[in-house]
Each structure stands twice: as C-alpha cells, then as structure tokens.
Design an enzyme around this catalytic site. Sequence first.
Site, PDB file in Angstrom:
ATOM      1  N   SER A   9      48.664  46.623  39.153  1.00 36.38           N
ATOM      2  CA  SER A   9      49.313  45.682  40.066  1.00 36.38           C
ATOM      3  C   SER A   9      50.637  45.249  39.462  1.00 36.38           C
ATOM      4  O   SER A   9      50.868  45.402  38.249  1.00 36.38           O
ATOM      5  CB  SER A   9      48.418  44.448  40.265  1.00 36.38           C
ATOM      6  OG  SER A   9      49.101  43.400  40.911  1.00 36.38           O
ATOM      7  N   TYR A  12      42.292  38.200  37.534  1.00 37.81           N
ATOM      8  CA  TYR A  12      42.839  39.367  38.230  1.00 37.81           C
ATOM      9  C   TYR A  12      44.038  39.933  37.467  1.00 37.81           C
ATOM     10  O   TYR A  12      44.117  41.130  37.189  1.00 37.81           O
ATOM     11  CB  TYR A  12      43.254  38.967  39.651  1.00 37.81           C
ATOM     12  CG  TYR A  12      43.796  40.105  40.485  1.00 37.81           C
ATOM     13  CD1 TYR A  12      42.937  40.955  41.179  1.00 37.81           C
ATOM     14  CD2 TYR A  12      45.167  40.314  40.598  1.00 37.81           C
ATOM     15  CE1 TYR A  12      43.427  41.999  41.945  1.00 37.81           C
ATOM     16  CE2 TYR A  12      45.666  41.354  41.365  1.00 37.81           C
ATOM     17  CZ  TYR A  12      44.799  42.186  42.039  1.00 37.81           C
ATOM     18  OH  TYR A  12      45.297  43.229  42.801  1.00 37.81           O
TER      19      TYR A  12
END
Length: 296
Positions: free
Chosen positions: A158, A171
């Site tokens: 990400s 995350y």
Amino acid sequence: MVTGRNDLQGDPHVGKKYDLNGKVVLITGATGGIGAASARALYTKGANLVLTDLSQQSLDLLAAEFDPARVLALPLDVTDAAASKAVVLQTVEHFGRLDIAFANAGIAWRNNPATIASCDEAEFEKIIDVDLFGVWRTLRAALPEVQRNHGQIVITSSIYSFVNGMVNAPYAASKAAVEMLGRALRAELAGTGASASVLYPGWTATPITELAFGGHATASELIESAFPAVLRKQVQPEEIATALVAGLTTRSAAIIAPARWKPLSMLRGVMSPLSDALLDRSEKIHRLVRNIESNR
C-alpha cells in the site's frame, strides 16, 4: 527502495515479456474490490483463475462470470497455514500447475479508526495476522510451484508503506512489512527464473477505505488535513487491476498505482521526515487524533 528495474542480471526470464495466456493465477481476497477487478483483468488476458476468499457464496457469484473450465473457487482463511497449502495442492490437481500467486487478502479496522493507545488489542493483532502473516502463509505455500514454473509472486502492499500510518497503525505496519517481504523475496529469487513484485495501491474505492472517505467524519477530516487534494482522490479498483496486469507482463519490481504516488515513494527518505515533522506541529491534527482516541 524498490525501483522499476526488471532486468536482474544473469536471469534470462526476468526482463522479457511474460505472457499471461494459459497461466494459472491464485488470488487471495478475490471477492474484494481489487481482487475481483484483478480476476476480471487477468481472465481477459487468458489466465486461468483460482479464486479464494472466506465466503464460498461470494466466490461462486464471482466465478459465475467466467468459463467454468478456467476457474476454481475455493474458500480460504489465510490465517490457516495448512489450508493455504491445501489450496495450492488442489490448484495443481485441478490445473496441473500454479504460475502466479497474488497475495492480496487484507483487512482494516472493522468499525472505527483508533490510535495505538485506544485500539482493541485483539483487533490490532487480527489485522497483523491477516495482512502480514496471511501474506507469508500464501507465498510460503505457493513458492515451490511458482519457482518450478518460473512464475511470479505478487504481494499487495500500500501507499501506507511510505506514508505515516497514524490511526491506522496495524494496517500500515503490515503493509510496510510486506513491502520488505516482497523486496527480500525478489532478491532471493534472482537467477532462478521466478520473481516477486510488490503492488502499491493508492486510495481505492473499496470497503477498506470507507471509514476514511465518508464513513467516519473525523477520519475524513484527518485525511483532508494531512494530504493535498491531488493525493486524496480515490481511484476505481479497475485502475489498480490494469496496473497489476501491466506489472506482471513486465515482471516489474514495483507496481504503484495511480502513478501520482510514485514521487513520494522515490523521495520517501526526504518526504517522510518532513511530513512527520509537519504532523508533530499541527495543532489541528493533534485535535483530530485526540477526538478519534476519546471516541473509540
């Protein structure tokens, strides 16, 4: 830092165009936004699909879009190492091979964002288990077949691997960790004919981003305060899927989409300390973070 270099010295397979036609691709998290869009994009290139996710019903709905002869839908919880290995065995039994493993399954906060101090410990650890160790279990199970077929491992990281992960720490930490997992794996596979890539999606219109983009007022305001408008714009999963297909075709080390995030990755050594310093000094950011913390 991962670069776009594709021609690892001494490896005749890396640097050449990789034909997806007839290849067998395993996708974890296949029914999510990026997973489903990627399945459709890979299918149009002639790939055979092994779709995995938690819900067999959701898998069957997605699989119904494709020729039954070219798709296998199998439930999989990526926190289960034995199940991951069993899926690879079923793949080989069904298609005779496995060429690409796309370790894409991921989760984030279920209801509300939280700070490290205020979060539920079990939820924090669950996110790490799925987003980091789930990737590890997937690639570990798939590696023997991928190496045998001079194929590819693709890991979904990400933009959070190079921007600050405040109020999204499990995350972000997982995505930073899997970036290094992919980079290390690529170096270890150099010269074998197999390769590994890291996919870095920007903010994509999927359920994972709902909290930050309209699902939670304070989180949305925090994003608006911390990032310029050009970076806040969400993209559709299909844009990520298109980039993924292009990256697989060229065995790219890094697949960053949309492209506007590339400079931040390239300049992270400079930009990260600067952005962290700005966050340290912003009273508005402090107020928003305290608001999230107190309302968890």
